[in-house]
Design a protein around this motif. Structure first.
Motif, short mmCIF file in Angstrom:
data_model
loop_
_atom_site.label_atom_id
_atom_site.label_comp_id
_atom_site.label_asym_id
_atom_site.label_seq_id
_atom_site.Cartn_x
_atom_site.Cartn_y
_atom_site.Cartn_z
N LYS A 79 0.85 -1.20 0.00
CA LYS A 79 0.00 0.00 0.00
C LYS A 79 0.88 1.25 0.00
CE LYS A 79 -4.09 -0.26 -0.13
NZ LYS A 79 -4.77 -0.21 -1.42
N LEU A 80 1.95 1.23 0.80
CA LEU A 80 2.87 2.35 0.87
C LEU A 80 3.58 2.58 -0.47
CD1 LEU A 80 4.17 4.46 2.72
CD2 LEU A 80 5.86 2.75 3.35
N SER A 81 3.88 1.51 -1.19
CA SER A 81 4.56 1.65 -2.48
C SER A 81 3.69 2.37 -3.51
CB SER A 81 5.01 0.29 -3.02
OG SER A 81 3.90 -0.47 -3.47
N ASN A 82 2.41 2.45 -3.26
CA ASN A 82 1.51 3.17 -4.17
C ASN A 82 1.51 4.67 -3.91
OD1 ASN A 82 0.62 0.88 -5.56
ND2 ASN A 82 -0.83 0.40 -3.94
N TYR A 83 2.17 5.11 -2.84
CA TYR A 83 2.24 6.53 -2.48
C TYR A 83 3.70 6.94 -2.27
CZ TYR A 83 -2.65 5.58 -1.70
OH TYR A 83 -3.95 5.17 -1.85
N PRO A 84 4.52 6.86 -3.32
CA PRO A 84 5.96 7.15 -3.14
C PRO A 84 6.25 8.61 -2.78
CG PRO A 84 5.44 6.91 -5.47
CD PRO A 84 4.20 6.54 -4.70
N GLY A 85 5.32 9.48 -3.00
CA GLY A 85 5.53 10.89 -2.68
C GLY A 85 5.66 11.17 -1.19
N ILE A 86 5.22 10.25 -0.35
CA ILE A 86 5.30 10.49 1.10
C ILE A 86 6.58 9.93 1.72
CG2 ILE A 86 2.79 10.53 1.32
CD1 ILE A 86 2.95 7.74 2.58
N LEU A 87 7.41 9.26 0.91
CA LEU A 87 8.64 8.66 1.42
C LEU A 87 9.75 9.70 1.53
CD1 LEU A 87 8.60 5.43 -0.77
CD2 LEU A 87 7.77 5.69 1.57
N ASN A 88 10.76 9.37 2.30
CA ASN A 88 11.95 10.21 2.40
C ASN A 88 12.92 9.85 1.29
OD1 ASN A 88 11.16 11.61 4.72
ND2 ASN A 88 11.91 9.98 6.04
#
Length: 167
Positions: A79-88
């Protein structure tokens, strides 16, 4: 954080990594289900849990924790991989480099999810084999390999991202 919002399309490799990961988690549960009644009540547990004794043995029902927990972790990673914009990121994300960096970060998470699901499968398989009286010599190789992969994969992706963005 004022990063570009870009929809990253999954490649065939990304889809394959997701499928393999979930199949390994499902396979872990399935192999446990198949051999569960043949296992002794107490067997070596190859992951840390407060319910195992000082000798590393625990009730065979503890094995169910692993596919459930790892399945939840892998699901969250995907699920997180679908929102790469929130990663550091180690670099400033701009519109001109966002797509590449987002793809690389998403791919890294999917590869890590595959390693985590392989970890689940390996630990379940080793516990079942030990419970059935087989003691393969793989145990001494698997832990260093998995630790190396879990540390090495992010480092490799870090180098790739830095190299691409600074050359």
């Amino acid at each position: 954080m004022n990063r570009p919002k870009i929809a990253i399309e999954k490649s065939k490799l990304d889809r394959a990594l997701e499928i393999v990961s979930f199949l390994m988690i499902l396979g872990s549960a399935l192999i446990l289900l198949i051999y569960y009644n043949q296992l002794p009540e107490e067997l070596p547990i190859h992951f840390n849990t407060p319910q195992k004794n000082s000798a590393g043995y625990g009730n065979k029902s503890l094995l169910w924790e692993l596919p459930i927990l790892m399945g939840i972790i892998v699901f969250i990673i995907y699920k997180l991989s679908n929102y790469p914009g929130i990663l550091n990121y180690p670099i400033k994300i701009k519109p001109e480099n966002a797509e590449y960096n987002y793809k690389m970060a998403s791919r890294m998470l999917r590869v890590l999810g595959t390693v985590i699901s392989f970890t689940c499968f390996s630990l379940i398989l080793l516990s079942i084999l030990n419970g059935l009286g087989y003691y393969p010599e793989l145990e001494s190789y698997i832990a260093p390999l998995l630790i190396g992969l879990l540390i090495g994969i992010p480092l490799v992706y870090l180098v790739i991202i830095l190299k691409k963005n600074y050359t």
